[in-house]
Design a protein around this motif. Structure first.
Motif, PDB file in Angstrom:
ATOM      1  N   ARG A  72       0.842  -1.195   0.000  1.00 42.70           N
ATOM      2  CA  ARG A  72       0.000   0.000   0.000  1.00 42.70           C
ATOM      3  C   ARG A  72       0.880   1.250   0.000  1.00 42.70           C
ATOM      4  O   ARG A  72       0.661   2.182  -0.761  1.00 42.70           O
ATOM      5  CB  ARG A  72      -0.929  -0.008   1.216  1.00 42.70           C
ATOM      6  N   GLU A  73       1.890   1.247   0.855  1.00 47.18           N
ATOM      7  CA  GLU A  73       2.797   2.397   0.918  1.00 47.18           C
ATOM      8  C   GLU A  73       3.589   2.567  -0.378  1.00 47.18           C
ATOM      9  O   GLU A  73       3.810   3.695  -0.821  1.00 47.18           O
ATOM     10  CB  GLU A  73       3.738   2.273   2.121  1.00 47.18           C
ATOM     11  N   ALA A  74       4.015   1.462  -0.984  1.00 46.46           N
ATOM     12  CA  ALA A  74       4.748   1.531  -2.250  1.00 46.46           C
ATOM     13  C   ALA A  74       3.883   2.151  -3.338  1.00 46.46           C
ATOM     14  O   ALA A  74       4.342   3.007  -4.108  1.00 46.46           O
ATOM     15  CB  ALA A  74       5.218   0.137  -2.670  1.00 46.46           C
ATOM     16  N   PHE A  75       2.623   1.741  -3.397  1.00 43.68           N
ATOM     17  CA  PHE A  75       1.708   2.282  -4.402  1.00 43.68           C
ATOM     18  C   PHE A  75       1.510   3.778  -4.192  1.00 43.68           C
ATOM     19  O   PHE A  75       1.651   4.585  -5.119  1.00 43.68           O
ATOM     20  CB  PHE A  75       0.357   1.552  -4.327  1.00 43.68           C
ATOM     21  N   LEU A  76       1.195   4.162  -2.959  1.00 39.27           N
ATOM     22  CA  LEU A  76       0.940   5.569  -2.663  1.00 39.27           C
ATOM     23  C   LEU A  76       2.204   6.415  -2.798  1.00 39.27           C
ATOM     24  O   LEU A  76       2.127   7.565  -3.232  1.00 39.27           O
ATOM     25  CB  LEU A  76       0.326   5.705  -1.270  1.00 39.27           C
ATOM     26  N   SER A  77       3.343   5.845  -2.471  1.00 37.52           N
ATOM     27  CA  SER A  77       4.608   6.576  -2.631  1.00 37.52           C
ATOM     28  C   SER A  77       4.907   6.841  -4.094  1.00 37.52           C
ATOM     29  O   SER A  77       5.341   7.941  -4.464  1.00 37.52           O
ATOM     30  CB  SER A  77       5.759   5.799  -2.005  1.00 37.52           C
ATOM     31  N   PHE A  78       4.688   5.835  -4.946  1.00 37.29           N
ATOM     32  CA  PHE A  78       4.931   6.035  -6.376  1.00 37.29           C
ATOM     33  C   PHE A  78       4.061   7.175  -6.889  1.00 37.29           C
ATOM     34  O   PHE A  78       4.544   8.076  -7.578  1.00 37.29           O
ATOM     35  CB  PHE A  78       4.646   4.753  -7.163  1.00 37.29           C
ATOM     36  N   ALA A  79       2.771   7.148  -6.551  1.00 37.94           N
ATOM     37  CA  ALA A  79       1.862   8.200  -7.011  1.00 37.94           C
ATOM     38  C   ALA A  79       2.296   9.567  -6.490  1.00 37.94           C
ATOM     39  O   ALA A  79       2.243  10.561  -7.221  1.00 37.94           O
ATOM     40  CB  ALA A  79       0.435   7.897  -6.579  1.00 37.94           C
ATOM     41  N   MET A 125      -7.326   6.654  -3.075  1.00 38.25           N
ATOM     42  CA  MET A 125      -6.505   7.333  -2.069  1.00 38.25           C
ATOM     43  C   MET A 125      -5.417   8.165  -2.725  1.00 38.25           C
ATOM     44  O   MET A 125      -5.181   9.321  -2.343  1.00 38.25           O
ATOM     45  CB  MET A 125      -5.888   6.309  -1.111  1.00 38.25           C
ATOM     46  N   ALA A 126      -4.737   7.576  -3.729  1.00 40.68           N
ATOM     47  CA  ALA A 126      -3.670   8.294  -4.425  1.00 40.68           C
ATOM     48  C   ALA A 126      -4.226   9.526  -5.126  1.00 40.68           C
ATOM     49  O   ALA A 126      -3.641  10.617  -5.045  1.00 40.68           O
ATOM     50  CB  ALA A 126      -2.984   7.367  -5.429  1.00 40.68           C
ATOM     51  N   SER A 127      -5.355   9.376  -5.788  1.00 40.53           N
ATOM     52  CA  SER A 127      -5.954  10.502  -6.513  1.00 40.53           C
ATOM     53  C   SER A 127      -6.357  11.617  -5.557  1.00 40.53           C
ATOM     54  O   SER A 127      -6.149  12.799  -5.854  1.00 40.53           O
ATOM     55  CB  SER A 127      -7.164  10.022  -7.315  1.00 40.53           C
TER      56      SER A 127
END
Length: 134
Positions: A72-79, A125-127
């Motif tokens: 989850r953190e990796a996904f949000l960090s990339f975004a 969440m990222a958006s």
């Protein structure tokens, strides 16, 4: 091809996909203005290639993460680290080859983040973070 992709990613990260041109990518890569046409039919093909490269990077980050929370953190960090590239990846792509490949990449990402809350939740969440609402 690699130098043009790197140049295009950098330009998108700085100015956004709307500001990218084949000429600007060539200049940044230090190649002739004709060089991009040896690898990309047009700007849409270059944008599609950048989006797919972004998916490959994101997938590698997710595969290297241990556990649902880390993914989850990796996904949000990339975004968060590459917001303009992220928006390109999940936005409209004109290049048909990139569109088809993107479906495969998104399906792979969905599998990787299933335990982390699911792709729809993480993308939402990222958006929201990207527009300052989270």
């Amino acid at each position: 091809r690699h130098a043009l992709l790197e140049a295009a990613m950098t330009l998108i990260d700085i100015r956004g996909p709307g500001a990218l041109t084949l000429r600007a990518a060539a200049r940044r890569a230090g190649v002739s203005e004709a060089a991009p046409y040896r690898h990309f039919a047009n700007l849409d093909a270059l944008l599609g290639a950048v989006a797919l490269e972004g998916f490959e990077i994101l997938i590698a980050d997710l595969e290297n993460a241990n556990g649902a929370r880390s993914r989850r953190e990796a996904f949000l960090s990339f975004a968060g680290d590459f917001p303009k590239r992220y928006m390109l990846m999940f936005g409209a792509l004109a290049d048909r080859d990139a569109q088809a490949k993107r479906h495969e990449e998104v399906a792979h990402i969905a599998e990787l983040v299933d335990e982390a809350g699911g792709l729809a939740l993480l993308h939402g969440m990222a958006s929201l973070r990207l527009v300052g609402l989270e």
